[in-house]
Motif scaffolding. Structure first.
Motif, PDB file in Angstrom:
ATOM      1  N   SER A   1       8.176  23.247  13.353  1.00 11.02           N
ATOM      2  CA  SER A   1       6.828  21.784  13.716  1.00 11.02           C
ATOM      3  C   SER A   1       5.649  22.717  13.931  1.00 11.02           C
ATOM      4  O   SER A   1       4.630  22.823  13.208  1.00 11.02           O
ATOM      5  CB  SER A   1       7.460  20.714  14.914  1.00 11.02           C
ATOM      6  N   ARG A   2       5.595  23.686  14.839  1.00 11.09           N
ATOM      7  CA  ARG A   2       4.679  24.580  15.304  1.00 11.09           C
ATOM      8  C   ARG A   2       4.407  25.429  14.087  1.00 11.09           C
ATOM      9  O   ARG A   2       3.053  25.262  14.106  1.00 11.09           O
ATOM     10  CB  ARG A   2       4.378  25.103  16.774  1.00 11.09           C
ATOM     11  N   ALA A   3       4.962  26.551  13.560  1.00  9.71           N
ATOM     12  CA  ALA A   3       4.875  26.779  12.655  1.00  9.71           C
ATOM     13  C   ALA A   3       4.514  26.382  11.361  1.00  9.71           C
ATOM     14  O   ALA A   3       2.930  26.824  10.897  1.00  9.71           O
ATOM     15  CB  ALA A   3       5.349  27.950  12.099  1.00  9.71           C
TER      16      ALA A   3
ATOM     17  N   PRO B   1      14.965  27.912   9.834  1.00 13.56           N
ATOM     18  CA  PRO B   1      15.319  29.628   9.930  1.00 13.56           C
ATOM     19  C   PRO B   1      14.121  30.661  11.313  1.00 13.56           C
ATOM     20  O   PRO B   1      12.817  31.021  10.726  1.00 13.56           O
ATOM     21  CB  PRO B   1      14.477  30.503   8.334  1.00 13.56           C
ATOM     22  N   PHE B   2      14.736  29.848  12.050  1.00 18.50           N
ATOM     23  CA  PHE B   2      14.343  30.175  13.893  1.00 18.50           C
ATOM     24  C   PHE B   2      15.110  30.553  14.564  1.00 18.50           C
ATOM     25  O   PHE B   2      16.630  30.165  14.389  1.00 18.50           O
ATOM     26  CB  PHE B   2      13.095  29.038  13.674  1.00 18.50           C
ATOM     27  N   ASN B   3      14.474  31.589  15.610  1.00 17.44           N
ATOM     28  CA  ASN B   3      15.336  31.494  16.815  1.00 17.44           C
ATOM     29  C   ASN B   3      15.030  30.683  17.679  1.00 17.44           C
ATOM     30  O   ASN B   3      14.416  30.216  17.895  1.00 17.44           O
ATOM     31  CB  ASN B   3      14.486  33.410  17.629  1.00 17.44           C
ATOM     32  N   ILE B   4      15.528  30.546  18.112  1.00 17.78           N
ATOM     33  CA  ILE B   4      16.176  29.849  20.339  1.00 17.78           C
ATOM     34  C   ILE B   4      15.075  30.428  21.270  1.00 17.78           C
ATOM     35  O   ILE B   4      14.305  30.019  21.090  1.00 17.78           O
ATOM     36  CB  ILE B   4      17.967  29.437  20.394  1.00 17.78           C
TER      37      ILE B   4
ATOM     38  N   LEU C   1      23.170  21.535   9.181  1.00 17.33           N
ATOM     39  CA  LEU C   1      22.547  21.607   9.228  1.00 17.33           C
ATOM     40  C   LEU C   1      21.602  21.921   9.843  1.00 17.33           C
ATOM     41  O   LEU C   1      20.209  23.191   9.035  1.00 17.33           O
ATOM     42  CB  LEU C   1      21.885  20.149   8.317  1.00 17.33           C
ATOM     43  N   LEU C   2      20.806  21.409  10.844  1.00 24.70           N
ATOM     44  CA  LEU C   2      19.647  21.674  11.116  1.00 24.70           C
ATOM     45  C   LEU C   2      19.367  23.294  11.628  1.00 24.70           C
ATOM     46  O   LEU C   2      18.613  23.919  11.098  1.00 24.70           O
ATOM     47  CB  LEU C   2      19.554  21.528  13.111  1.00 24.70           C
ATOM     48  N   TYR C   3      20.572  24.081  12.392  1.00 29.04           N
ATOM     49  CA  TYR C   3      20.368  25.480  12.850  1.00 29.04           C
ATOM     50  C   TYR C   3      20.255  26.785  11.240  1.00 29.04           C
ATOM     51  O   TYR C   3      20.141  27.280  10.982  1.00 29.04           O
ATOM     52  CB  TYR C   3      21.473  26.102  12.971  1.00 29.04           C
TER      53      TYR C   3
ATOM     54  N   ALA D   1      18.626  22.991  20.531  1.00 31.73           N
ATOM     55  CA  ALA D   1      18.653  22.513  18.352  1.00 31.73           C
ATOM     56  C   ALA D   1      16.782  21.969  19.121  1.00 31.73           C
ATOM     57  O   ALA D   1      15.679  21.798  18.274  1.00 31.73           O
ATOM     58  CB  ALA D   1      18.923  20.721  18.936  1.00 31.73           C
ATOM     59  N   VAL D   2      16.085  21.885  20.619  1.00 32.52           N
ATOM     60  CA  VAL D   2      14.881  21.039  20.611  1.00 32.52           C
ATOM     61  C   VAL D   2      13.766  22.813  20.342  1.00 32.52           C
ATOM     62  O   VAL D   2      12.960  22.532  19.907  1.00 32.52           O
ATOM     63  CB  VAL D   2      14.948  20.532  22.317  1.00 32.52           C
TER      64      VAL D   2
END
Length: 570
Positions: free
Chosen positions: A373-375, A125-128, A119-121, A365-366
């Motif tokens: 969060s930043r975005a 919708p963000f890349n690592i 679910l997290l990934y 994950a972090v």
């Protein structure tokens, strides 16, 4: 009820997502939003009856485009960023549900442990990896993230599912989805399935059945539409355009994911040393009595599984910019950690293995949580894009300082156009990070909006209508934005360095007959300059170039231009 809690939780999340798609939730401006615009282009082409790879060159499979087209039809007000990310859930949720149903019969906690990262990934919708220093939305790497999520489901099935029939069906469905999302994904999936087969986890009979289902569906689609051979033809053309050998790409992928790669290598070494006596014993058994069973026993060591999965992941990442790299190691490491604890108990060796496993799975994950969060926290104090023609594509916000810089730089580009044109002809962009810079992305949207207004004004002034519109740029969202048609046979995601084969007769015919071609000029870039050179032999003889706005030129087909007596030219 408690036993089925993981599947119920998955269903609840799935049912809640439409609430975020009923209205347009503005998102922070981000770097390289191009993949997002490509999806809009593909949606328009599909709505017009075009089939990816058959009617236009596509560097990836058609499934992602069709899923997005269906999602935007259901939720026309949904932000394209969320639609592109969540549309894959149509495929991954049923497959993940089958895995969870199998696992939760044995352990509810284990099922939740598999569900949470999925679910997290899937939802964020963000890349690592980090490709730009400022936080923002990430409208690139979408295909790659989707492949990684599918590989996660496949890994969970291969490692944890006990029901052989359902495993067989899950493997076939996962491989089909991987094939039609991005072909390098199916190669990575094949390596993982090959590992499971070699280790005896996946029987030969079930493997043959899964491969037969996979092949039968491909043959059926080929006979019905011809899309499979057309897709493979596009991939072969891409290989010819990208002649870099595999080894440098693998090394690049390893260096981009160096933290996870080193932690995985350290974990494999720790597992070898922990089970060194057992490794020696199985090697002796295989040497004294070689058989499929004794060989499989050697290959079934966790460190062998992890090594092959890592290789599969690095191969896939060798072709990528932006991804959720190596997230599919998690199910395997979870199983490895549990097995190691059962066999060795609460020992120092188990602690070392656990720490190294966490060093592999925690940083990705972090990274995703931190980026999201930043975005989204950064949305405070931003200004929204003011536009008239961009529909949901313009639902972005940016910090005022970036908006002001975009305005100042645009004036600079207009006043010094010759200098920037010369720079583009020399093959150099204005900045190495030009296509990532937030102010450039912001200005690009502003100028696209103004260009559409100028096109509509031109049409009204001359009593004409441009039915087919192409773009001399990497992306062409204009037909979708203006409810027009994109010409057939023109490549989608037109990168002349790696994704646009030299035009043939079909492409040239489409270029000759296109009503309008739009080219941004603030500033000119090597991409646009190279594309214009490719298209010029077919475009320039039959089209007239006009300055549409200070930042957009237009190539208008001669037959649509009015003559001095008011009639249209033949």
């Amino acid at each position: 009820m408690k036993q089925s809690a993981p599947v119920l939780a998955l269903a609840a999340v799935l049912l809640a997502l439409p609430l975020a798609l009923l209205t347009t939730l503005h998102q922070p401006m981000g770097a390289m939003m191009w993949d997002l615009y490509i999806y809009l282009d593909a949606t328009n082409r599909i709505a017009g009856g075009q089939i990816p790879s058959i009617d236009f060159f596509a560097p990836v499979g058609a499934l992602g485009y069709y899923l997005f087209a269906g999602a935007i039809w259901l939720f026309p007000n949904g932000h394209p960023l969320f639609l592109s990310a969540w549309s894959l859930l149509v495929v991954t949720v049923p497959l993940m549900a089958v895995v969870l149903i199998d696992v939760q019969r044995r352990s509810t906690a284990l099922a939740f442990a598999l569900l949470a990262p999925f679910l997290l990934y899937s939802l964020l919708p963000f890349n690592i990896g980090n490709f730009y220093p400022y936080p923002g939305s990430e409208g690139f790497g979408i295909y790659n993230r989707q492949v990684c999520q599918l590989l996660y489901v496949l890994a969970a099935a291969l490692v944890f599912m006990k029901d052989c029939r359902k495993l067989c069906g899950g493997v076939a469905a996962s491989m089909l989805a991987l094939f039609f999302i991005k072909i390098t994904g199916v190669v990575a999936g094949a390596l993982m399935c090959g590992m499971a087969l070699a280790a005896g986890r996946l029987s030969l009979k079930r493997s043959v059945i899964a491969a037969s289902i996979f092949t039968a569906i491909l043959v059926g689609l080929e006979l019905a539409t011809g899309v499979v051979s057309a897709y493979i033809g596009d991939i072969l053309a891409l290989l010819l355009l990208n002649d870099e050998t595999l080894l440098p790409r693998l090394l690049k992928a390893a260096s981009m994911n160096i933290g996870v790669s080193l932690a995985t290598a350290g974990l494999c070494l720790a597992l070898v040393l922990t089970d060194l006596d057992l490794v020696r014993q199985r090697l002796r058994n295989a040497a004294s009595a070689p058989s499929p069973k004794t060989v499989s026993a050697i290959l079934d060591f966790p460190f062998v599984w992890i090594s092959v999965f890592l290789l599969a992941g690095l191969f896939f990442e060798s072709q990528n910019t932006g991804s959720q790299a190596l997230i599919f190691l998690y199910p395997l490491l979870l199983a490895t950690g549990l097995d190691h604890y059962r066999r060795h108990g609460n020992t120092v060796r188990s602690g070392i293995v656990a720490v190294l496993a966490l060093a592999v799975v925690i940083p990705p994950a972090v990274a995703v949580v931190q980026k999201a969060s930043r975005a989204w926290v950064g949305m405070l104090g931003t200004v929204r894009l003011d536009h008239q023609n961009l529909k949901t594509m313009g639902a972005f916000a940016i910090r005022p300082s970036f908006a002001e810089r975009a305005r100042l730089m645009e004036a600079m580009f207009v006043e010094n156009r010759k200098a920037f044109d010369a720079l583009a002809v020399a093959g150099e962009p204005f900045s190495i990070l030009l296509f990532s810079d937030f102010d450039f992305q912001w200005a690009w949207l502003h100028n696209a909006d103004r260009a559409i207004s100028a096109v509509r004004a031109y049409e009204a002034r001359h009593g004409i209508r441009f039915e087919t519109i192409m773009s001399i740029d990497f992306v062409n969202p204009f037909p979708w934005l203006m409810d027009r048609q994109a010409p057939r046979n023109i490549a989608i995601g037109a990168d002349p360095t790696r994704a646009v084969p030299p035009p043939g007769d079909a492409e040239n015919d489409a270029i000759r007959t296109v009503d309008l071609a739009l080219m941004p000029t603030c500033p000119a870039t090597p991409t646009q300059t190279a594309l214009l050179a490719l298209y010029a032999p077919a475009l320039l003889p039959g089209h007239v170039r006009v300055s549409l706005t200070p930042c957009y030129d237009a190539f208008i087909r001669n037959g649509l231009l009015p003559t001095s007596d008011g009639s249209q030219r033949p």
